[in-house]
Each structure stands twice: as C-alpha cells, then as structure tokens.
Design a protein around this motif. Structure first.
Motif, mmCIF file in Angstrom:
data_model
loop_
_atom_site.group_PDB
_atom_site.id
_atom_site.type_symbol
_atom_site.label_atom_id
_atom_site.label_comp_id
_atom_site.label_asym_id
_atom_site.label_seq_id
_atom_site.Cartn_x
_atom_site.Cartn_y
_atom_site.Cartn_z
ATOM 1 N N GLU A 133 3.469 1.654 -6.729
ATOM 2 C CA GLU A 133 3.893 2.437 -5.572
ATOM 3 C C GLU A 133 3.994 3.913 -5.943
ATOM 4 O O GLU A 133 4.553 4.270 -6.987
ATOM 5 C CB GLU A 133 5.251 1.932 -5.079
ATOM 6 N N GLY A 134 3.431 4.757 -5.106
ATOM 7 C CA GLY A 134 3.452 6.192 -5.358
ATOM 8 C C GLY A 134 2.182 6.723 -5.998
ATOM 9 O O GLY A 134 1.901 7.928 -5.911
ATOM 10 N N ARG B 79 -3.140 10.803 4.681
ATOM 11 C CA ARG B 79 -3.009 10.122 3.394
ATOM 12 C C ARG B 79 -4.267 9.399 2.945
ATOM 13 O O ARG B 79 -4.297 8.769 1.886
ATOM 14 C CB ARG B 79 -1.851 9.093 3.385
ATOM 15 N N ALA C 157 -0.490 8.515 -2.607
ATOM 16 C CA ALA C 157 0.907 8.075 -2.631
ATOM 17 C C ALA C 157 1.039 6.704 -1.992
ATOM 18 O O ALA C 157 1.732 6.522 -0.984
ATOM 19 C CB ALA C 157 1.795 9.095 -1.925
ATOM 20 N N THR C 158 0.374 5.726 -2.590
ATOM 21 C CA THR C 158 0.300 4.386 -2.022
ATOM 22 C C THR C 158 1.683 3.793 -1.782
ATOM 23 O O THR C 158 2.582 3.896 -2.622
ATOM 24 C CB THR C 158 -0.506 3.469 -2.947
ATOM 25 N N GLN C 159 1.829 3.173 -0.632
ATOM 26 C CA GLN C 159 3.102 2.586 -0.215
ATOM 27 C C GLN C 159 2.978 1.071 -0.071
ATOM 28 O O GLN C 159 1.867 0.550 0.082
ATOM 29 C CB GLN C 159 3.516 3.196 1.136
ATOM 30 N N PRO C 160 4.081 0.357 -0.102
ATOM 31 C CA PRO C 160 4.014 -1.103 0.057
ATOM 32 C C PRO C 160 3.288 -1.531 1.327
ATOM 33 O O PRO C 160 2.591 -2.549 1.341
ATOM 34 C CB PRO C 160 5.492 -1.506 0.096
ATOM 35 N N ASP D 91 0.745 -0.358 2.481
ATOM 36 C CA ASP D 91 -0.707 -0.243 2.304
ATOM 37 C C ASP D 91 -1.313 -1.520 1.743
ATOM 38 O O ASP D 91 -2.541 -1.648 1.692
ATOM 39 C CB ASP D 91 -1.039 0.924 1.369
ATOM 40 N N PRO E 70 6.052 -2.593 -6.546
ATOM 41 C CA PRO E 70 7.226 -1.738 -6.272
ATOM 42 C C PRO E 70 7.720 -1.027 -7.526
ATOM 43 O O PRO E 70 7.420 -1.432 -8.640
ATOM 44 C CB PRO E 70 8.278 -2.720 -5.759
#
Lengths: 116, 112
Positions: free
Chosen positions: B15-16, B61, B79-82, B84, B112
């Motif tokens: 993540e991020g 993004r 900035a990949t997020q859950p 995604d 995470p």
C-alpha cells in the motif's frame, strides 16, 4: 451499475434445457453486448446489438442466440444448454457513435450460470 | 461468486507504492486502447483510454503509456490503495469494429 441490470444473477440448469438471460438498461444506449468470462479465456464476445432488431455475432456465438425487440432489453438465449456453457455472463452497453461505438462499455454485474 | 480465473498473472504491491500493469497487443493497426478494472463479483469498470496518436494519458492517480514500436501498453497506478485490488484488463477494438477484445487480465493485490 450505471443503469444496466442483469437477471437472474444466478442460475442452475440441466443439460439440454433452454435458458434465457435478460439484460435491461435505462440509459437509452444504442449498443449492447453479451460477453462470457471463463478462467484462462478472459472476456469473450458472444453477440452484440447496434440497434433494435440489429444484432451480429461475436467470437463465440455458437449455441447462443440473441434478440433485441426494444432499445432497453437484450436477451441471450441458450437453445439447449451444455456444460461448456457454464460461465459468468456479462451484459454491457455503450452510447457510441459510428466506429467508436465500443468506447467505454458499461457492464452489468453478471449472471453466474451453471449447467449440470 | 468468483468471476475471474484462478491462474491470472498477479502483481503484489505494498500500500502506498506505485503499481505498473503491463499489456502486450498484437494488432499493429489498433488505434484505440482501454483499461478496465474488475473487482470480485462485479462487472468490469472503465478506467482510462488512449488513442494511438498519443504516447501517454493521465487520469486521477492513473497513467496509461503506449509504446507502439513494441506494441506495449501499461497502466500505472500511483500511491496504490487497498481499493485498487482487482483484476485489470486491457482491451482494444477488433478490426476497428464495434467488437471489443479483452486481454486475459492481471490481478493486483495490495498489501496493507
């Protein structure tokens, strides 16, 4: 899902029986499509429609027929279901104009069909 | 229920971090490409598209890069997020027609 619904969401049927899946849209979009999704094959186009009563075949049309008597409804029929037609079926629509009709498809939530 | 295959190429990212998903296409005459995202149990959802007269296009993004020389397409997620986490498909029109042909997909897992 963006004004497009599929019914039923799940269906179990027996080999040799006819099955009809329904797709209904409320966006007045001209183009509608039926895809199936299988492991290892991704999404494959079965049939599509470019207007009322105007339909054409896709990549995997054998064993399937479609009808579009109204702009909002696109029906997919398996005349005599086989186990190889067990799949997840997705309907899609697009407003499109001309050759770019396939832009930005909006998909339904899918129908899980199991043929035993 | 499960709507995608069990043996898809998988990309696992923290993540991020940034994610890069690749796609190769075969038709050098293709002039339009699209990326779709499919979450478990849902239909594919349009993310971003690009025409062949462009090398790069940016969205929120996400960035799509097109290299026509090697017939390669990539989707970059910053900035990949859950949220995604999904399967990502590239797609192109078949024979400049109404028919959209999808690639086999890449599964993105966000740790995470």
């Amino acid at each position: 899902d963006a004004g497009i619904t599929q019914s039923p969401r799940h269906k179990v049927t027996e080999t040799g029986t006819p099955v009809t899946l329904r797709c209904h849209q409320t966006e007045n979009h001209r183009y509608m499509y039926w895809y199936r999704q299988d492991p290892g094959h991704g999404l494959r186009l079965i049939h599509y429609s470019y207007g009322v009563k105007d339909t054409d075949k896709g990549e995997v049309s054998d064993g399937y027929s479609v009808s579009r008597s109204k702009t909002e409804d696109f029906l997919l029929t398996l005349e005599s279901a086989t186990s190889s037609q067990t799949s997840v079926y997705f309907c899609a629509m697009s407003p499109g104009t001309g050759i770019e009709a396939n832009e930005k498809l909006f998909f339904g939530s899918g129908t899980q069909l199991s043929v035993l | 229920g499960e709507s995608v295959g069990l043996h898809l190429p998988t990309l696992s990212v923290q993540e991020g971090d940034n994610s890069i998903i690749n796609c190769a296409y075969s038709n050098s005459a293709s002039d339009y490409f699209i990326w779709y995202k499919q979450e478990s149990g849902k239909g594919p959802q349009f993310i971003i598209d690009i025409r062949s007269n462009m090398d790069k296009r940016q969205g929120q993004r996400v960035t799509v890069l097109l290299n026509k020389t090697v017939k390669h397409l990539s989707l970059q997620i910053a900035a990949t997020q859950p949220g995604d986490s999904a399967v990502y498909f590239c797609a192109e029109p078949m024979d400049s027609s109404y028919k959209l042909i999808f690639g086999s997909g890449t599964r993105l897992l966000v740790r995470p």
